[in-house]
Design a protein around this motif. Structure first.
Motif, PDB file in Angstrom:
ATOM      1  N   GLN A  11      56.524  17.421 -46.927  1.00 35.82           N
ATOM      2  CA  GLN A  11      57.363  18.424 -46.265  1.00 35.82           C
ATOM      3  C   GLN A  11      56.602  19.156 -45.160  1.00 35.82           C
ATOM      4  N   ALA A  12      55.351  19.528 -45.440  1.00 32.97           N
ATOM      5  CA  ALA A  12      54.561  20.255 -44.442  1.00 32.97           C
ATOM      6  C   ALA A  12      54.283  19.378 -43.232  1.00 32.97           C
ATOM      7  N   HIS A  13      53.978  18.114 -43.478  1.00 35.37           N
ATOM      8  CA  HIS A  13      53.714  17.198 -42.363  1.00 35.37           C
ATOM      9  C   HIS A  13      54.989  16.997 -41.539  1.00 35.37           C
ATOM     10  N   HIS A  14      56.129  16.903 -42.224  1.00 33.13           N
ATOM     11  CA  HIS A  14      57.410  16.790 -41.517  1.00 33.13           C
ATOM     12  C   HIS A  14      57.633  18.029 -40.643  1.00 33.13           C
ATOM     13  N   LEU A  15      57.325  19.196 -41.181  1.00 28.62           N
ATOM     14  CA  LEU A  15      57.487  20.436 -40.427  1.00 28.62           C
ATOM     15  C   LEU A  15      56.569  20.450 -39.201  1.00 28.62           C
ATOM     16  N   LEU A  16      55.335  19.992 -39.376  1.00 24.12           N
ATOM     17  CA  LEU A  16      54.392  19.953 -38.238  1.00 24.12           C
ATOM     18  C   LEU A  16      54.868  19.032 -37.123  1.00 24.12           C
ATOM     19  N   ALA A  65      50.253  22.840 -45.048  1.00 20.31           N
ATOM     20  CA  ALA A  65      51.388  23.749 -45.236  1.00 20.31           C
ATOM     21  C   ALA A  65      51.174  25.072 -44.514  1.00 20.31           C
ATOM     22  N   PHE A  66      50.006  25.663 -44.679  1.00 22.48           N
ATOM     23  CA  PHE A  66      49.764  26.949 -44.020  1.00 22.48           C
ATOM     24  C   PHE A  66      49.671  26.795 -42.504  1.00 22.48           C
ATOM     25  N   ALA A  67      49.190  25.659 -42.025  1.00 21.52           N
ATOM     26  CA  ALA A  67      49.153  25.417 -40.580  1.00 21.52           C
ATOM     27  C   ALA A  67      50.555  25.224 -40.015  1.00 21.52           C
ATOM     28  N   ALA A  68      51.443  24.652 -40.810  1.00 22.50           N
ATOM     29  CA  ALA A  68      52.773  24.298 -40.328  1.00 22.50           C
ATOM     30  C   ALA A  68      53.747  25.471 -40.334  1.00 22.50           C
ATOM     31  N   THR A  69      53.537  26.431 -41.209  1.00 24.81           N
ATOM     32  CA  THR A  69      54.544  27.480 -41.396  1.00 24.81           C
ATOM     33  C   THR A  69      54.340  28.665 -40.470  1.00 24.81           C
ATOM     34  N   ILE A  70      55.455  29.308 -40.188  1.00 28.59           N
ATOM     35  CA  ILE A  70      55.429  30.486 -39.323  1.00 28.59           C
ATOM     36  C   ILE A  70      55.344  31.773 -40.134  1.00 28.59           C
ATOM     37  N   TYR A  71      55.521  31.676 -41.434  1.00 27.90           N
ATOM     38  CA  TYR A  71      55.517  32.854 -42.294  1.00 27.90           C
ATOM     39  C   TYR A  71      54.100  33.269 -42.655  1.00 27.90           C
ATOM     40  N   ASP A  72      53.942  34.572 -42.907  1.00 26.41           N
ATOM     41  CA  ASP A  72      52.659  35.117 -43.317  1.00 26.41           C
ATOM     42  C   ASP A  72      52.929  36.404 -44.083  1.00 26.41           C
ATOM     43  N   ASN A  73      52.477  36.461 -45.322  1.00 20.54           N
ATOM     44  CA  ASN A  73      52.664  37.672 -46.121  1.00 20.54           C
ATOM     45  C   ASN A  73      51.527  38.662 -45.915  1.00 20.54           C
ATOM     46  N   GLY A  74      50.724  38.450 -44.889  1.00 22.72           N
ATOM     47  CA  GLY A  74      49.605  39.326 -44.598  1.00 22.72           C
ATOM     48  C   GLY A  74      48.294  38.821 -45.173  1.00 22.72           C
ATOM     49  N   ARG A  75      48.360  37.759 -45.975  1.00 25.95           N
ATOM     50  CA  ARG A  75      47.135  37.226 -46.598  1.00 25.95           C
ATOM     51  C   ARG A  75      46.915  35.750 -46.269  1.00 25.95           C
ATOM     52  N   LYS A  76      47.648  35.233 -45.317  1.00 23.84           N
ATOM     53  CA  LYS A  76      47.568  33.809 -44.999  1.00 23.84           C
ATOM     54  C   LYS A  76      46.155  33.392 -44.597  1.00 23.84           C
ATOM     55  N   GLU A  77      45.489  34.183 -43.774  1.00 22.18           N
ATOM     56  CA  GLU A  77      44.124  33.849 -43.361  1.00 22.18           C
ATOM     57  C   GLU A  77      43.179  33.828 -44.560  1.00 22.18           C
ATOM     58  N   GLN A  78      43.370  34.727 -45.487  1.00 23.62           N
ATOM     59  CA  GLN A  78      42.565  34.765 -46.711  1.00 23.62           C
ATOM     60  C   GLN A  78      42.819  33.504 -47.540  1.00 23.62           C
ATOM     61  N   TYR A  79      44.073  33.087 -47.637  1.00 30.20           N
ATOM     62  CA  TYR A  79      44.406  31.861 -48.368  1.00 30.20           C
ATOM     63  C   TYR A  79      43.707  30.659 -47.736  1.00 30.20           C
ATOM     64  N   VAL A  80      43.803  30.561 -46.416  1.00 24.75           N
ATOM     65  CA  VAL A  80      43.205  29.431 -45.707  1.00 24.75           C
ATOM     66  C   VAL A  80      41.690  29.425 -45.909  1.00 24.75           C
ATOM     67  N   GLN A  81      41.047  30.589 -45.820  1.00 29.90           N
ATOM     68  CA  GLN A  81      39.597  30.648 -46.027  1.00 29.90           C
ATOM     69  C   GLN A  81      39.230  30.205 -47.437  1.00 29.90           C
ATOM     70  N   ASN A  82      40.012  30.618 -48.418  1.00 31.11           N
ATOM     71  CA  ASN A  82      39.754  30.204 -49.796  1.00 31.11           C
ATOM     72  C   ASN A  82      39.894  28.696 -49.951  1.00 31.11           C
ATOM     73  N   ILE A  83      40.892  28.118 -49.306  1.00 39.81           N
ATOM     74  CA  ILE A  83      41.099  26.670 -49.375  1.00 39.81           C
ATOM     75  C   ILE A  83      39.950  25.942 -48.676  1.00 39.81           C
ATOM     76  N   LEU A  84      39.485  26.477 -47.560  1.00 40.38           N
ATOM     77  CA  LEU A  84      38.326  25.891 -46.883  1.00 40.38           C
ATOM     78  C   LEU A  84      37.099  25.927 -47.793  1.00 40.38           C
ATOM     79  N   ASP A  85      36.882  27.038 -48.478  1.00 38.98           N
ATOM     80  CA  ASP A  85      35.753  27.145 -49.399  1.00 38.98           C
ATOM     81  C   ASP A  85      35.866  26.108 -50.512  1.00 38.98           C
ATOM     82  N   ARG A  86      37.071  25.931 -51.032  1.00 36.31           N
ATOM     83  CA  ARG A  86      37.289  24.913 -52.064  1.00 36.31           C
ATOM     84  C   ARG A  86      37.034  23.515 -51.494  1.00 36.31           C
TER      85      ARG A  86
END
Length: 157
Positions: A11-16, A65-86
């Motif tokens: 779904q995310a790739h389709h959105l991108l 998914a986070f790259a594709a979406t326009i929504y942000d609950n104010g913590r999107k950058e934190q989520y992405v950084q955590n995923i990068l760390d993982r």
């Protein structure tokens, strides 16, 4: 592996890539798809894969998914950084296959560390160019696009 992970990636790739084939973009479908992808990403965010491969697939799906979406609950950058760390933790455990190249490319697309792109290219260079799968062709094109367009949201004069 959780069946939601491949679904999120698809779904995310389709959105991108929505509308890139020249088909019309419908606001209601675009909005619904954005919401669905973002909500599914948030549901999967706190989960972890049982193996290096399933963790890598989850990290990849969440990054897309986070790259594709326009929504942000104010913590999107934190989520992405955590995923990068993982991702840093799982990348050394992965065999040099398509999944690793995809994860390297999407990690690269977040902060443009040349070592990530070079590692992806080193793996790609081992592939038989006469027998590339559609998925291999696609990630080669995506990586090249990431490298050529490092600042897609900035206006350059």
């Amino acid at each position: 592996m959780n069946n939601s992970v491949p679904s999120l990636y698809t779904q995310a790739h389709h959105l991108l890539t929505y509308g890139l084939d020249g088909s019309p973009i419908y606001t209601d479908e675009f909005t619904r798809l954005n919401r669905d992808v973002y909500e599914q990403a948030l549901e999967l965010y706190g989960t972890y894969g049982d193996t290096a491969e399933s963790e890598a697939e989850l990290c990849l799906s969440l990054l897309v998914a986070f790259a594709a979406t326009i929504y942000d609950n104010g913590r999107k950058e934190q989520y992405v950084q955590n995923i990068l760390d993982r991702s840093w933790g799982v990348l050394p455990k992965l065999p040099s296959l398509l999944l690793k190249v995809r994860l390297l490319a999407y990690c690269y697309s977040e902060f443009y560390d040349e070592e990530l792109a070079q590692e992806a290219h080193n793996i790609i260079n081992t592939w038989d160019k006469s027998k590339l799968t559609p998925e291999q062709v696609e990630i080669i094109e995506e990586l090249n696009n990431f490298e050529e367009n490092q600042y897609p949201w900035e206006e350059v004069e």
